[in-house]
Structures are given as structure tokens and as C-alpha cells.
Design a protein around this motif. Sequence first.
Motif, PDB file in Angstrom:
ATOM      1  N   VAL A  32     -14.923   2.286  47.152  1.00 25.71           N
ATOM      2  CA  VAL A  32     -15.738   2.969  46.148  1.00 25.71           C
ATOM      3  C   VAL A  32     -15.864   4.452  46.494  1.00 25.71           C
ATOM      4  CG1 VAL A  32     -18.068   3.170  45.182  1.00 25.71           C
ATOM      5  CG2 VAL A  32     -17.010   0.918  45.434  1.00 25.71           C
ATOM      6  N   LEU A  33     -16.140   4.746  47.754  1.00 22.05           N
ATOM      7  CA  LEU A  33     -16.280   6.140  48.163  1.00 22.05           C
ATOM      8  C   LEU A  33     -14.971   6.909  47.991  1.00 22.05           C
ATOM      9  CD1 LEU A  33     -18.554   5.837  51.334  1.00 22.05           C
ATOM     10  CD2 LEU A  33     -19.216   6.365  48.974  1.00 22.05           C
ATOM     11  N   VAL A  34     -13.845   6.246  48.262  1.00 20.93           N
ATOM     12  CA  VAL A  34     -12.543   6.899  48.074  1.00 20.93           C
ATOM     13  C   VAL A  34     -12.343   7.253  46.604  1.00 20.93           C
ATOM     14  CG1 VAL A  34     -10.049   6.486  48.102  1.00 20.93           C
ATOM     15  CG2 VAL A  34     -11.419   5.976  50.119  1.00 20.93           C
ATOM     16  N   ARG A  35     -12.728   6.336  45.730  1.00 18.17           N
ATOM     17  CA  ARG A  35     -12.586   6.608  44.289  1.00 18.17           C
ATOM     18  C   ARG A  35     -13.453   7.795  43.863  1.00 18.17           C
ATOM     19  NH1 ARG A  35      -9.245   3.435  41.574  1.00 18.17           N
ATOM     20  NH2 ARG A  35      -8.914   1.323  42.324  1.00 18.17           N
ATOM     21  N   THR A  88     -22.179  12.539  48.619  1.00 18.98           N
ATOM     22  CA  THR A  88     -22.986  13.500  49.368  1.00 18.98           C
ATOM     23  C   THR A  88     -22.150  13.982  50.548  1.00 18.98           C
ATOM     24  OG1 THR A  88     -23.877  11.786  50.805  1.00 18.98           O
ATOM     25  CG2 THR A  88     -25.120  12.261  48.773  1.00 18.98           C
ATOM     26  N   ASP A  89     -22.677  14.917  51.308  1.00 15.74           N
ATOM     27  CA  ASP A  89     -21.984  15.342  52.527  1.00 15.74           C
ATOM     28  C   ASP A  89     -21.787  14.155  53.463  1.00 15.74           C
ATOM     29  OD1 ASP A  89     -21.821  17.940  51.625  1.00 15.74           O
ATOM     30  OD2 ASP A  89     -23.573  18.632  52.760  1.00 15.74           O
ATOM     31  N   ALA A  90     -22.805  13.281  53.559  1.00 18.86           N
ATOM     32  CA  ALA A  90     -22.695  12.092  54.414  1.00 18.86           C
ATOM     33  C   ALA A  90     -21.611  11.153  53.901  1.00 18.86           C
ATOM     34  CB  ALA A  90     -24.037  11.367  54.487  1.00 18.86           C
ATOM     35  N   GLY A  91     -21.466  11.050  52.585  1.00 18.66           N
ATOM     36  CA  GLY A  91     -20.420  10.213  52.001  1.00 18.66           C
ATOM     37  C   GLY A  91     -19.031  10.758  52.295  1.00 18.66           C
ATOM     38  N   ARG A  92     -18.879  12.069  52.172  1.00 19.60           N
ATOM     39  CA  ARG A  92     -17.583  12.689  52.487  1.00 19.60           C
ATOM     40  C   ARG A  92     -17.246  12.503  53.962  1.00 19.60           C
ATOM     41  NH1 ARG A  92     -19.335  15.796  48.384  1.00 19.60           N
ATOM     42  NH2 ARG A  92     -20.572  17.249  49.598  1.00 19.60           N
ATOM     43  N   GLU A  93     -18.247  12.626  54.822  1.00 20.75           N
ATOM     44  CA  GLU A  93     -18.035  12.429  56.260  1.00 20.75           C
ATOM     45  C   GLU A  93     -17.644  10.980  56.559  1.00 20.75           C
ATOM     46  OE1 GLU A  93     -17.919  13.274  60.397  1.00 20.75           O
ATOM     47  OE2 GLU A  93     -17.826  14.550  58.633  1.00 20.75           O
ATOM     48  N   VAL A  95     -16.091   8.873  54.574  1.00 16.62           N
ATOM     49  CA  VAL A  95     -14.709   8.684  54.125  1.00 16.62           C
ATOM     50  C   VAL A  95     -13.745   9.299  55.136  1.00 16.62           C
ATOM     51  CG1 VAL A  95     -13.011   9.349  52.365  1.00 16.62           C
ATOM     52  CG2 VAL A  95     -15.251   8.470  51.671  1.00 16.62           C
ATOM     53  N   SER A  96     -14.046  10.492  55.583  1.00 18.47           N
ATOM     54  CA  SER A  96     -13.184  11.175  56.554  1.00 18.47           C
ATOM     55  C   SER A  96     -13.067  10.380  57.856  1.00 18.47           C
ATOM     56  CB  SER A  96     -13.739  12.573  56.828  1.00 18.47           C
ATOM     57  OG  SER A  96     -12.966  13.232  57.796  1.00 18.47           O
ATOM     58  N   LEU A  97     -14.191   9.900  58.361  1.00 13.53           N
ATOM     59  CA  LEU A  97     -14.172   9.115  59.603  1.00 13.53           C
ATOM     60  C   LEU A  97     -13.381   7.821  59.441  1.00 13.53           C
ATOM     61  CD1 LEU A  97     -17.848   9.599  60.838  1.00 13.53           C
ATOM     62  CD2 LEU A  97     -15.763  10.494  61.912  1.00 13.53           C
ATOM     63  N   ARG A  99     -10.989   7.187  57.218  1.00  9.87           N
ATOM     64  CA  ARG A  99      -9.563   7.507  57.088  1.00  9.87           C
ATOM     65  C   ARG A  99      -8.953   7.795  58.465  1.00  9.87           C
ATOM     66  NH1 ARG A  99      -9.919  11.033  51.598  1.00  9.87           N
ATOM     67  NH2 ARG A  99      -9.287   9.371  50.201  1.00  9.87           N
ATOM     68  N   SER A 100      -9.660   8.547  59.273  1.00 10.40           N
ATOM     69  CA  SER A 100      -9.179   8.856  60.628  1.00 10.40           C
ATOM     70  C   SER A 100      -9.021   7.585  61.452  1.00 10.40           C
ATOM     71  CB  SER A 100     -10.132   9.811  61.341  1.00 10.40           C
ATOM     72  OG  SER A 100     -10.142  11.055  60.717  1.00 10.40           O
ATOM     73  N   ARG A 101      -9.984   6.686  61.320  1.00  8.69           N
ATOM     74  CA  ARG A 101      -9.921   5.424  62.051  1.00  8.69           C
ATOM     75  C   ARG A 101      -8.688   4.619  61.638  1.00  8.69           C
ATOM     76  NH1 ARG A 101     -11.279   0.112  62.016  1.00  8.69           N
ATOM     77  NH2 ARG A 101     -11.729   0.044  59.805  1.00  8.69           N
ATOM     78  N   ARG A 102      -8.409   4.591  60.364  1.00 12.32           N
ATOM     79  CA  ARG A 102      -7.247   3.841  59.858  1.00 12.32           C
ATOM     80  C   ARG A 102      -5.933   4.493  60.299  1.00 12.32           C
ATOM     81  NH1 ARG A 102      -8.509   0.820  54.440  1.00 12.32           N
ATOM     82  NH2 ARG A 102     -10.623   0.144  54.889  1.00 12.32           N
ATOM     83  N   VAL A 103      -5.897   5.811  60.291  1.00 16.39           N
ATOM     84  CA  VAL A 103      -4.702   6.516  60.769  1.00 16.39           C
ATOM     85  C   VAL A 103      -4.460   6.183  62.237  1.00 16.39           C
ATOM     86  CG1 VAL A 103      -3.784   8.809  61.343  1.00 16.39           C
ATOM     87  CG2 VAL A 103      -4.732   8.373  59.071  1.00 16.39           C
ATOM     88  N   THR A 104      -5.524   6.157  63.013  1.00 19.03           N
ATOM     89  CA  THR A 104      -5.405   5.826  64.437  1.00 19.03           C
ATOM     90  C   THR A 104      -4.859   4.425  64.628  1.00 19.03           C
ATOM     91  OG1 THR A 104      -7.162   7.356  65.033  1.00 19.03           O
ATOM     92  CG2 THR A 104      -6.686   5.606  66.609  1.00 19.03           C
TER      93      THR A 104
END
Length: 142
Positions: A32-35, A88-93, A95-97, A99-104
Motif C-alpha cells: 500500500v505504501l509503495v502504491r 508522511t515522512d515516516a511513511g517514506r522512510e 518504504v525506503s528502509l 526496499r533497502s532490506r529487500r535489496v540486501t
Amino acid sequence: MQLSEELARAFTSMGQLVHELQGDLPRADFMVLVRLSGRECTRSRDLAKAEGLDPSTMSRRLASLTERGYIERAPDPQDGRAQILALTDAGREAVSLERSRRVTLVTDALVDWPDDDRAELARLLSRLTDTIESQRQARRTR
């Protein structure tokens, strides 16, 4: 095995790994957040339709995400009865975290692969994605 079977097997294995090593953000919430990311805003019914969920199910998910501070709601300026959703800023953070976890997870799986093989895999996956996106776009314009 055929390509489609190998792709299905790879996606299934990746999904299982992501689930087994789940971070702080459950998959359904992440989707949902990615969308919502990359968009200024959207409506609950649009998200429900995109995720193939009943609107009441999406409403509960959105309430939880709002409670946790990941999304915010504002009145739709064109339709005062509707609400517009945004990260929100927390939502963007979050999503970023995630995505990084999945890339790792993927890069860790490829750590023993030669550089040339990793580069070739990236090139071919990029080509496949471009082709699929082109086909989707063509279907939408028909």
C-alpha cells in the motif's frame, strides 16, 4: 524447466524469504505504501481496486497505517466527501528502509556469483521489465 516456471520459482522463493525474514513492515502494508509513494495522493477506493481488496479491508489497513503515522488524510478539494491519502515522512522512510532490506536479501543471495553473471542477470531482468511495462502500456491504450 521453462523460463516461466523458473521465474515463478524465483519469485516464490524470494517472496518466502522476504516473509520469513520480515522486517517491521508487513508485506501488505508495504504494498500500500509503495502504491502511495511516487504519487502526490490517491483515494482509498483506488488503492483497494489496485490491490484487489474489499474497500472495508483497505479502510482498516489505512486506519492502521494512519495510526502508525505512515500516511495522512486530507479532504479532496474536488469532492469534499472524499479523502486524499499521502505518505508522511515516516511513511517514506518506512518504504525506503523496506526496499533497502529487500535489496540486501537479493544481493546477499548473489554474493558468490561472479561479477559478469550478476551484471548479465541485471541486464536481462531490466530488459524483461521494460518489455512487460511496454506491453502493459499498450494494453491500456487499446
